[in-house]
Scaffold this motif. Structure first.
Motif, PDB file in Angstrom:
ATOM      1  N   UNK A  96      -5.934   9.749  14.868  1.00 26.60           N
ATOM      2  CA  UNK A  96      -4.574   8.965  14.666  1.00 26.60           C
ATOM      3  C   UNK A  96      -3.627   9.990  13.710  1.00 26.60           C
ATOM      4  N   UNK A  97      -2.363   9.812  13.905  1.00 26.22           N
ATOM      5  CA  UNK A  97      -1.560  10.825  12.991  1.00 26.22           C
ATOM      6  C   UNK A  97      -2.046  10.481  11.455  1.00 26.22           C
ATOM      7  N   UNK A  98      -2.318   9.589  10.924  1.00 24.10           N
ATOM      8  CA  UNK A  98      -2.839   9.261   9.710  1.00 24.10           C
ATOM      9  C   UNK A  98      -3.874  10.112   9.383  1.00 24.10           C
ATOM     10  N   UNK A  99      -4.784  10.221  10.231  1.00 25.91           N
ATOM     11  CA  UNK A  99      -6.168  10.986  10.201  1.00 25.91           C
ATOM     12  C   UNK A  99      -5.507  12.509   9.717  1.00 25.91           C
ATOM     13  N   UNK A 100      -4.365  12.830  10.537  1.00 26.64           N
ATOM     14  CA  UNK A 100      -4.342  14.240  10.253  1.00 26.64           C
ATOM     15  C   UNK A 100      -3.547  14.268   8.823  1.00 26.64           C
ATOM     16  N   UNK A 101      -2.800  13.445   8.600  1.00 26.20           N
ATOM     17  CA  UNK A 101      -2.349  13.663   7.078  1.00 26.20           C
ATOM     18  C   UNK A 101      -3.194  13.500   6.202  1.00 26.20           C
ATOM     19  N   UNK A 102      -4.238  12.564   6.283  1.00 17.34           N
ATOM     20  CA  UNK A 102      -5.381  12.513   5.321  1.00 17.34           C
ATOM     21  C   UNK A 102      -6.120  13.737   5.171  1.00 17.34           C
ATOM     22  N   UNK A 103      -6.694  14.311   6.300  1.00 16.70           N
ATOM     23  CA  UNK A 103      -7.333  15.543   6.425  1.00 16.70           C
ATOM     24  C   UNK A 103      -6.425  16.666   5.518  1.00 16.70           C
ATOM     25  N   UNK A 104      -5.169  16.787   5.811  1.00 15.60           N
ATOM     26  CA  UNK A 104      -4.507  17.734   5.184  1.00 15.60           C
ATOM     27  C   UNK A 104      -4.418  17.480   3.633  1.00 15.60           C
ATOM     28  N   UNK A 105      -4.225  16.041   3.325  1.00  8.07           N
ATOM     29  CA  UNK A 105      -4.296  15.704   1.880  1.00  8.07           C
ATOM     30  C   UNK A 105      -5.450  15.860   1.115  1.00  8.07           C
ATOM     31  N   UNK A 106      -6.642  15.767   1.710  1.00  5.62           N
ATOM     32  CA  UNK A 106      -7.827  15.897   1.152  1.00  5.62           C
ATOM     33  C   UNK A 106      -7.936  17.636   1.067  1.00  5.62           C
ATOM     34  N   UNK A 107      -7.789  18.280   1.877  1.00 11.31           N
ATOM     35  CA  UNK A 107      -7.763  19.728   1.979  1.00 11.31           C
ATOM     36  C   UNK A 107      -6.963  20.426   0.844  1.00 11.31           C
ATOM     37  N   UNK A 108      -5.902  19.908   0.746  1.00 12.05           N
ATOM     38  CA  UNK A 108      -4.843  20.343  -0.397  1.00 12.05           C
ATOM     39  C   UNK A 108      -5.307  19.853  -1.766  1.00 12.05           C
ATOM     40  N   UNK A 109      -5.854  18.866  -1.909  1.00 13.54           N
ATOM     41  CA  UNK A 109      -6.574  18.123  -3.100  1.00 13.54           C
ATOM     42  C   UNK A 109      -7.624  19.177  -3.262  1.00 13.54           C
ATOM     43  N   UNK A 110      -8.453  19.287  -2.649  1.00 14.84           N
ATOM     44  CA  UNK A 110      -9.762  20.252  -2.970  1.00 14.84           C
ATOM     45  C   UNK A 110      -9.127  21.582  -3.288  1.00 14.84           C
ATOM     46  N   UNK A 111      -8.323  22.218  -2.596  1.00 10.82           N
ATOM     47  CA  UNK A 111      -7.838  23.490  -2.999  1.00 10.82           C
ATOM     48  C   UNK A 111      -7.159  23.440  -4.387  1.00 10.82           C
ATOM     49  N   UNK A 112      -6.793  22.317  -4.867  1.00 13.41           N
ATOM     50  CA  UNK A 112      -5.813  22.302  -6.140  1.00 13.41           C
ATOM     51  C   UNK A 112      -7.187  22.223  -7.171  1.00 13.41           C
ATOM     52  N   UNK A 113      -8.021  21.424  -6.957  1.00 11.95           N
ATOM     53  CA  UNK A 113      -9.019  21.145  -7.835  1.00 11.95           C
ATOM     54  C   UNK A 113      -9.742  22.400  -7.926  1.00 11.95           C
ATOM     55  N   UNK A 114     -10.253  23.032  -7.047  1.00 10.12           N
ATOM     56  CA  UNK A 114     -10.894  24.235  -7.132  1.00 10.12           C
ATOM     57  C   UNK A 114     -10.290  25.370  -8.036  1.00 10.12           C
ATOM     58  N   UNK A 115      -8.744  25.436  -7.846  1.00 10.31           N
ATOM     59  CA  UNK A 115      -7.812  26.289  -8.757  1.00 10.31           C
ATOM     60  C   UNK A 115      -8.039  26.002 -10.372  1.00 10.31           C
ATOM     61  N   UNK A 116      -7.676  24.717 -10.400  1.00 14.66           N
ATOM     62  CA  UNK A 116      -7.917  24.119 -11.798  1.00 14.66           C
ATOM     63  C   UNK A 116      -9.111  24.317 -12.240  1.00 14.66           C
ATOM     64  N   UNK A 117     -10.295  24.213 -11.629  1.00 10.85           N
ATOM     65  CA  UNK A 117     -11.565  24.469 -12.236  1.00 10.85           C
ATOM     66  C   UNK A 117     -11.862  26.002 -12.471  1.00 10.85           C
ATOM     67  N   UNK A 118     -11.091  26.828 -11.947  1.00 12.60           N
ATOM     68  CA  UNK A 118     -10.946  28.333 -12.366  1.00 12.60           C
ATOM     69  C   UNK A 118     -10.416  28.643 -13.577  1.00 12.60           C
ATOM     70  N   UNK A 119      -9.523  27.847 -13.852  1.00 12.71           N
ATOM     71  CA  UNK A 119      -8.565  28.209 -15.031  1.00 12.71           C
ATOM     72  C   UNK A 119      -9.308  27.974 -16.203  1.00 12.71           C
ATOM     73  N   UNK A 120      -8.945  28.909 -17.339  1.00 11.26           N
ATOM     74  CA  UNK A 120      -9.678  28.768 -18.540  1.00 11.26           C
ATOM     75  C   UNK A 120      -9.189  27.391 -19.487  1.00 11.26           C
TER      76      UNK A 120
END
Length: 174
Positions: free
Chosen positions: A150-174
């Protein structure tokens, strides 16, 4: 059910309570809530007021395990408010997500950022959702009918992807 709410499994298999995936690991004992939050109907005269009305109560939020927290984020009634659907994404389904707006107005986002197992749990959810998106995309490329997403599945997939990218970036910062 959308992919946000169910795991890929045998079609005849029953879903766990609250359509929540069941972890085979022992739940973290510091969290006593293992099911997603049931949101009230959004109230308010503005989008900002409605977002605030759907924040998860702190006593629930702090006691929710990370898989339930992620499911709660994906079930947030105003989730699409954080996604720019008006602009043409650079790649299919790669919509822009305003995490600053989400972090400012939705208390589950900063809570997720503070979780020790946040990246690990987001990776699990991302793998599941990306598998569904890829299957959907492949079916469309082959000219087949692809109704299981469903369209909402695509939104959810994108949100999870972006949250994951953000958390990885934050974990690399001192």
């Amino acid at each position: 059910l959308s992919a946000c709410e169910e795991e890929a499994s045998d079609p005849g298999q029953e879903l766990p309570p609250e359509n929540m995936e069941q972890e085979e690991t022992v739940p973290d004992e510091e969290y006593s809530i293992t099911v997603p939050y049931e949101y009230p109907e959004p109230v308010g005269n503005s989008n900002h007021e409605m977002m605030e009305s759907c924040n998860i109560p702190e006593d629930i939020l702090k006691n929710m395990d990370t898989p339930a927290l992620i499911e709660s984020i994906l079930r947030y009634p105003l989730l699409a408010s954080f996604v720019d659907m008006a602009s043409l994404p650079p790649e299919p389904y790669k919509y822009a997500v305003d995490l600053q707006l989400a972090e400012k107005h939705f208390n589950a986002i900063p809570e997720l950022y503070g979780r020790k197992d946040g990246i690990q749990q987001l990776e699990k959810k991302n793998a599941l959702l990306q598998e569904k998106v890829e299957a959907y995309s492949a079916a469309l490329r082959m000219g087949e009918k692809a109704e299981d997403i469903h369209g909402m599945d695509l939104i959810c997939a994108r949100i999870v992807e972006v949250l994951l990218e953000e958390m990885r970036e934050r974990s690399e910062q001192p």
